[in-house]
Motif scaffolding. Sequence first.
Motif, PDB file in Angstrom:
ATOM      1  N   GLY A   1       0.746  -1.224  -0.241  1.00  0.00           N
ATOM      2  CA  GLY A   1       0.049  -0.028  -0.018  1.00  0.00           C
ATOM      3  C   GLY A   1       0.926   1.220  -0.129  1.00  0.00           C
ATOM      4  N   MET A   2       2.131   1.116   0.117  1.00  0.00           N
ATOM      5  CA  MET A   2       2.860   2.408   0.174  1.00  0.00           C
ATOM      6  C   MET A   2       3.865   2.458  -1.101  1.00  0.00           C
ATOM      7  N   LEU A   3       3.752   1.434  -2.013  1.00  0.00           N
ATOM      8  CA  LEU A   3       4.670   1.552  -3.000  1.00  0.00           C
ATOM      9  C   LEU A   3       3.951   1.132  -4.166  1.00  0.00           C
ATOM     10  N   THR A   4       4.415   1.643  -5.443  1.00  0.00           N
ATOM     11  CA  THR A   4       3.907   1.458  -6.756  1.00  0.00           C
ATOM     12  C   THR A   4       4.258   0.029  -7.265  1.00  0.00           C
ATOM     13  N   ALA A   5       3.623  -0.421  -7.877  1.00  0.00           N
ATOM     14  CA  ALA A   5       3.754  -1.825  -8.372  1.00  0.00           C
ATOM     15  C   ALA A   5       5.362  -2.250  -8.681  1.00  0.00           C
ATOM     16  N   ASP A   6       6.129  -1.496  -9.643  1.00  0.00           N
ATOM     17  CA  ASP A   6       7.354  -1.910 -10.005  1.00  0.00           C
ATOM     18  C   ASP A   6       8.441  -1.375  -9.093  1.00  0.00           C
ATOM     19  N   TYR A   7       8.014  -0.577  -7.977  1.00  0.00           N
ATOM     20  CA  TYR A   7       9.150   0.120  -7.036  1.00  0.00           C
ATOM     21  C   TYR A   7       9.396  -0.696  -5.931  1.00  0.00           C
ATOM     22  N   GLN A   8      10.620  -0.913  -5.599  1.00  0.00           N
ATOM     23  CA  GLN A   8      11.182  -1.701  -4.501  1.00  0.00           C
ATOM     24  C   GLN A   8      11.729  -0.980  -3.488  1.00  0.00           C
ATOM     25  N   PRO A   9      11.773  -1.365  -2.241  1.00  0.00           N
ATOM     26  CA  PRO A   9      12.630  -0.751  -1.283  1.00  0.00           C
ATOM     27  C   PRO A   9      13.916  -1.252  -1.187  1.00  0.00           C
ATOM     28  N   SER A  10      14.990  -0.749  -1.030  1.00  0.00           N
ATOM     29  CA  SER A  10      16.214  -1.192  -0.449  1.00  0.00           C
ATOM     30  C   SER A  10      16.483  -1.563   0.794  1.00  0.00           C
ATOM     31  N   PHE A  11      16.868  -2.501   1.327  1.00  0.00           N
ATOM     32  CA  PHE A  11      17.126  -2.896   2.428  1.00  0.00           C
ATOM     33  C   PHE A  11      18.335  -3.550   2.911  1.00  0.00           C
ATOM     34  N   PHE A  12      18.792  -3.552   4.299  1.00  0.00           N
ATOM     35  CA  PHE A  12      19.957  -4.240   4.664  1.00  0.00           C
ATOM     36  C   PHE A  12      19.477  -4.909   5.907  1.00  0.00           C
ATOM     37  N   ILE A  13      19.126  -5.823   6.178  1.00  0.00           N
ATOM     38  CA  ILE A  13      18.532  -6.491   7.396  1.00  0.00           C
ATOM     39  C   ILE A  13      19.753  -7.890   7.893  1.00  0.00           C
ATOM     40  N   TYR A  14      20.205  -7.776   9.087  1.00  0.00           N
ATOM     41  CA  TYR A  14      20.734  -8.464   9.766  1.00  0.00           C
ATOM     42  C   TYR A  14      20.046  -9.193  10.752  1.00  0.00           C
ATOM     43  N   PHE A  15      20.141 -10.748  10.601  1.00  0.00           N
ATOM     44  CA  PHE A  15      19.424 -11.646  11.526  1.00  0.00           C
ATOM     45  C   PHE A  15      20.693 -12.177  12.410  1.00  0.00           C
ATOM     46  N   ASP A  16      20.278 -12.102  13.615  1.00  0.00           N
ATOM     47  CA  ASP A  16      21.110 -12.990  14.650  1.00  0.00           C
ATOM     48  C   ASP A  16      20.475 -14.303  14.934  1.00  0.00           C
ATOM     49  N   ILE A  17      21.034 -15.217  15.077  1.00  0.00           N
ATOM     50  CA  ILE A  17      19.968 -16.351  15.568  1.00  0.00           C
ATOM     51  C   ILE A  17      20.822 -17.390  16.196  1.00  0.00           C
ATOM     52  N   ALA A  18      20.251 -18.320  17.027  1.00  0.00           N
ATOM     53  CA  ALA A  18      21.291 -19.334  17.595  1.00  0.00           C
ATOM     54  C   ALA A  18      21.719 -20.270  16.258  1.00  0.00           C
ATOM     55  N   PRO A  19      22.954 -20.638  16.390  1.00  0.00           N
ATOM     56  CA  PRO A  19      23.433 -21.489  15.233  1.00  0.00           C
ATOM     57  C   PRO A  19      22.528 -22.765  14.925  1.00  0.00           C
ATOM     58  N   GLU A  20      22.060 -23.245  15.999  1.00  0.00           N
ATOM     59  CA  GLU A  20      21.215 -24.433  15.925  1.00  0.00           C
ATOM     60  C   GLU A  20      19.874 -24.334  15.343  1.00  0.00           C
ATOM     61  N   ALA A  21      19.511 -23.169  15.217  1.00  0.00           N
ATOM     62  CA  ALA A  21      18.197 -22.706  14.645  1.00  0.00           C
ATOM     63  C   ALA A  21      18.269 -22.688  13.101  1.00  0.00           C
ATOM     64  N   ILE A  22      19.430 -22.822  12.579  1.00  0.00           N
ATOM     65  CA  ILE A  22      19.528 -22.862  10.753  1.00  0.00           C
ATOM     66  C   ILE A  22      20.351 -23.735  10.508  1.00  0.00           C
ATOM     67  N   ASP A  23      19.893 -24.153   9.482  1.00  0.00           N
ATOM     68  CA  ASP A  23      20.639 -25.360   8.608  1.00  0.00           C
ATOM     69  C   ASP A  23      22.102 -24.938   8.248  1.00  0.00           C
ATOM     70  N   VAL A  24      23.138 -25.334   9.025  1.00  0.00           N
ATOM     71  CA  VAL A  24      24.544 -24.912   8.734  1.00  0.00           C
ATOM     72  C   VAL A  24      25.115 -25.616   7.658  1.00  0.00           C
ATOM     73  N   ASN A  25      24.235 -26.767   7.044  1.00  0.00           N
ATOM     74  CA  ASN A  25      25.069 -27.616   6.062  1.00  0.00           C
ATOM     75  C   ASN A  25      24.732 -27.163   4.749  1.00  0.00           C
ATOM     76  N   ILE A  26      25.455 -25.820   4.772  1.00  0.00           N
ATOM     77  CA  ILE A  26      25.137 -24.779   3.583  1.00  0.00           C
ATOM     78  C   ILE A  26      26.375 -25.313   2.584  1.00  0.00           C
ATOM     79  N   HIS A  27      25.638 -25.430   1.324  1.00  0.00           N
ATOM     80  CA  HIS A  27      26.467 -25.817   0.161  1.00  0.00           C
ATOM     81  C   HIS A  27      27.205 -24.293   0.021  1.00  0.00           C
ATOM     82  N   PRO A  28      28.487 -24.681  -0.407  1.00  0.00           N
ATOM     83  CA  PRO A  28      29.608 -23.174  -0.366  1.00  0.00           C
ATOM     84  C   PRO A  28      29.007 -22.501  -1.827  1.00  0.00           C
ATOM     85  N   THR A  29      28.246 -22.769  -2.586  1.00  0.00           N
ATOM     86  CA  THR A  29      28.104 -21.946  -3.855  1.00  0.00           C
ATOM     87  C   THR A  29      26.583 -21.382  -3.437  1.00  0.00           C
TER      88      THR A  29
END
Length: 598
Positions: free
Chosen positions: A276-304
């Motif tokens: 409701g705040m933006l027109t269809a093709d406009y996007q907000p820029s953002f930089f969002i940093y999450f901090d979470i216990a490592p147990e709560a994310i899947d760490v078996n991350i593929h390097p690429t």
Amino acid sequence: MDIIHLLPDSVANQIAAGEVIQRPASCLKELVENSLDAQATRVQVIVRDAGRTLLQVIDDGVGMSEMDARLAFERHATSKISDAKDLFSLRTMGFRGEALASICAVAQVEMTTRRAEDETGTLIEIHGSDVVRQEVCSCPVGTNIKVSNLFFNVPVRRKFLKTDQTELRNLLTEFYHIVLVYPKVNFTFVHNDEIILELPAGTEKQRIEAVFGNPKRNVYTSAFVDIHTDTELVSIRGFVVKPEAATRKAEQYFFVNGRYMRHPYFLKAVQTAYSGMLTADYQPSFFIYFDIAPEAIDVNIHPTKTEIKFADEQTIFQILMASVREALGKFTLAPQIDFDTNGNIDIPLPQNITTSRPQVTHDPSYNPFHTRNTVYPDRTPKNWESLYEGMPTSRDLNISTSRPKDPVIPMADTAPLWQYGARYIVMPTEEGLLLINRHRAHIAVLYAQFMEQLGTNQGAMQQLLFPEILQLPQDEMVLVQTLLPDLRTIGFDLEQLSPDSYSIQGIPAQLANQSAVPVLQEIIRNVRERGADTRAEWREQIARSLAQSAAIPYGKTLTETEMRDLVQRLLALPDYRRLPDGKIIVSLLSNEEINKRF
Ligand code: ADP
Ligand code: MG
């Protein structure tokens, strides 16, 4: 003490296997991450030919012992984990002990490294996994690793590399992901002897601006709103831009525990917060940093891979959305203005426009058939007959009908026209009912008019009763200076008042009764966002912004004359079907479609 050891096979196998080095960018990522894991405060990246010829990373980190320098290139050699359960408490970027082994298998690598406690350093040279040289050397504390001729022994891989331009862009993208989470580290990036980025240590915001605060990227921290939420599950902080700073090409970054991640589901949460705040093709820029216990994310991350799974994504979605909404609520001081009862307006209008609603500027003496269309002189209608020429046909309208012939849509000044709802004008034609989006029609007409004025003659000016002050940041002052001659041509009367402000005494006549400041701000925003670099391009942006600001709002009822005038002017345009940005202005409800209903 030597600190690198080989991982037991069992542990090694628990880590997703994967091709670590696919292109120069993945090589750069591994090298820079190693420097950061080694606590470097300064990292220099030197690239030649987008990494094909040379990729060098120099750091002032902890360095390696003589023994470690050799071991570092073995597969599954790492100083970072020793046990499978360490995988769950990862706080370093690397952990697989695969990267250097993979890199030296496909390139010629030369490394010098020294720890602070050692008198001398180690030089080691490896070509395609073979150690060709290892000796004592004198070198500064830290590690300097040079990867030459990547894929020299894998011609297929080499062939798959894209153009230097693309590979350089990939390198930079990878580099951004890292530098944004390490603002306290000094980075430089040199390509073919040219310094591309020089990033001094600073705060997160300073880092973001150092990377993206340029006319190409258009992310300025002055438009930032801070977000901050702490819950048991997750802590979320960072910056989102105010709705009015949304752009067509936004910079959108999520990081989790110091790592860049892609997360389409969380992106949706942010977008929902802006709804409701933006027109269809406009996007907000953002930089969002999450901090979470490592147990709560899947760490078996593929390097690429950059997508990360969270244990409780739905809850985080809610927390994130609420957090962004709250932050925006605090800063959206004025309510969004909406002229349209249906609640979706096409163009974001300046916020204080309620005090001076745009007026239809209708010139009663105007006769469309006597107007010279100087923008498209060859299309200038001279009389009724010539008006019919080039009139819309079904083919022009891009609507398929079963009729083989190509009839002309008649248009007489007595043809009936109706306003339908708050948005449309309906016009019966030989082919069916032509639906005209009124607001867009007006934008198109005004756009052509402003373009004409910018190109050929002076636009009419309306003196303001009370001069307004336009205050701008440094970079926008420079921009206005560039636009000044065109702004004056079109009817703005503005003088520089101080190093950071202009005084505005007049506004283009079509915008009479409007407040000048938001109109000018809209121009600045459009010129910046759409990267208008040439005079022709910024004129288009000026014309487009003014047209949007001056166009009749959806809700207003037009008089018969205004409506007829608008339609005639619209149909006189060489392309009355679409706006410059592609939005359609007219649509035909064909006779066939109508007949089918009965
Ligand atoms: P990983 O980073 O997954 O441990 P790598 O193959 O990238 O595996 O590196 C192997 C090891 O080499 C690291 O664990 C680290 O001990 C050492 N190393 C690599 N690069 C550096 C560096 N720039 N400074 C200090 N040590 C390094
Ligand atoms: Mg590594």
